[in-house]
Design an enzyme around this catalytic site. Sequence first.
Site, PDB file in Angstrom:
ATOM      1  N   GLY A   5       0.818  -1.213   0.000  1.00 46.86           N
ATOM      2  CA  GLY A   5       0.000   0.000   0.000  1.00 46.86           C
ATOM      3  C   GLY A   5       0.849   1.257   0.000  1.00 46.86           C
ATOM      4  CG  ASP A   6       3.170   2.325   3.379  1.00 46.89           C
ATOM      5  OD1 ASP A   6       2.854   3.443   3.797  1.00 46.89           O
ATOM      6  OD2 ASP A   6       3.003   1.283   4.031  1.00 46.89           O
TER       7      ASP A   6
END
Length: 399
Positions: free
Chosen positions: A170-171
């Site tokens: 996600g990051d």
Amino acid sequence: MVDPTNTGALKGLRVVEMGQLLAGPFCGQLLGDMGADIIKIEPPGKGDPMRDWGQGEEKVQWEVIARNKRSVTCNLRVPEGQEIARQLIAKADILVENFKPGTLEKWGLGPEELHKTNPGLIIARMSGYGQTGPYSTRAGFGGIGEAMGGWRYIVGDPDRPPARMGVSIGDTLCATYGTMGVLAALHHREKTGEGQVIDTALYEAVLQVMEGLVPEYDYNGFIRERSGSILPGIAPSNVYLCADGPFMIGANNDAIFARLCEAMEQPELAEDERYATHLARGENQTELDILINRWTGTLTVDELDALMIKHSIPAGRVYTAKDMLADPHFKDREAIIEVDTEGHGPLKMQNAFPRFSKSQSGVRRTAPVTPGQHNAEVMAELLGWDEAELAAKKEKGLM
């Protein structure tokens, strides 16, 4: 230092990176790999918590995410420290930050203020939920964005709770889209002279790679569920077990499936009505996987690999880092390089990516060992400070 020459496409651009952990710093890594000068602002003392992240007794993940960066310390929680940051940002082309929305504004460093003195500044903002909306002020990490964006729900086995990838996807997705936004904004600035804000939310970055998940529900009422190692309806495409380990085969195209049947010495399967078409194989996916797995179990990974190459079937070994370091293709393409780091000596890591034919990216500078390692260098270069002024700021706890 690895390569003091800079041939990167972003050579000549200066980035101030604020924030910590993954999304903002990974965006800074990507821009730095492509040639930008990255000035990373860390809090005085321990610096970015990423310095302590990673697996193994010695934490070396920092050596990747902080490469091509110069470290400056600055206490952003006091007005004098905020003023130092303001002066640095005034000399920058790009600001990258991943603080909770409203933090920059609270410090007097919001886009409206920064654009007064640097109208061409491009500001890449990464956060859990974006800069607007009812959730914007909530705390958000990458895993939360993966859950909200739809990723976590469909990952794992159907009889188990949702699982995760072994990396912070996600990051890094958010950072990658942030980088794309910066590059597009640079083109806009070249035409107009205007800077702008790129607002990237963790959950929306994940949403972007969810393929047909939303329209499938909207049009068909279909909700994707966890499916383990397969993509439902796409067959055969799975990891199969050989006598000595796993092996990935992707033969879901009709012509490729026919070649797989030849390799299996069962050419009649390609004409079998249960497997002859894409839709039929999808309907009989479990049965087909059992059949293929029974066959692969009679072979070693090396034997199966050779057969797949012979019959031109997309397939490959399931790699660990150890396998990557031993593989001749990784070596020939320099996908992994050895960097003589200041903190850990010679260290193998992924090379800069993607590849350019005329302005190649690369690792020019190794990760700073200590927070504020480049205080004197950067402050003299950008703000004209002498040693006495730097010492005075340190005495006040600003750096």
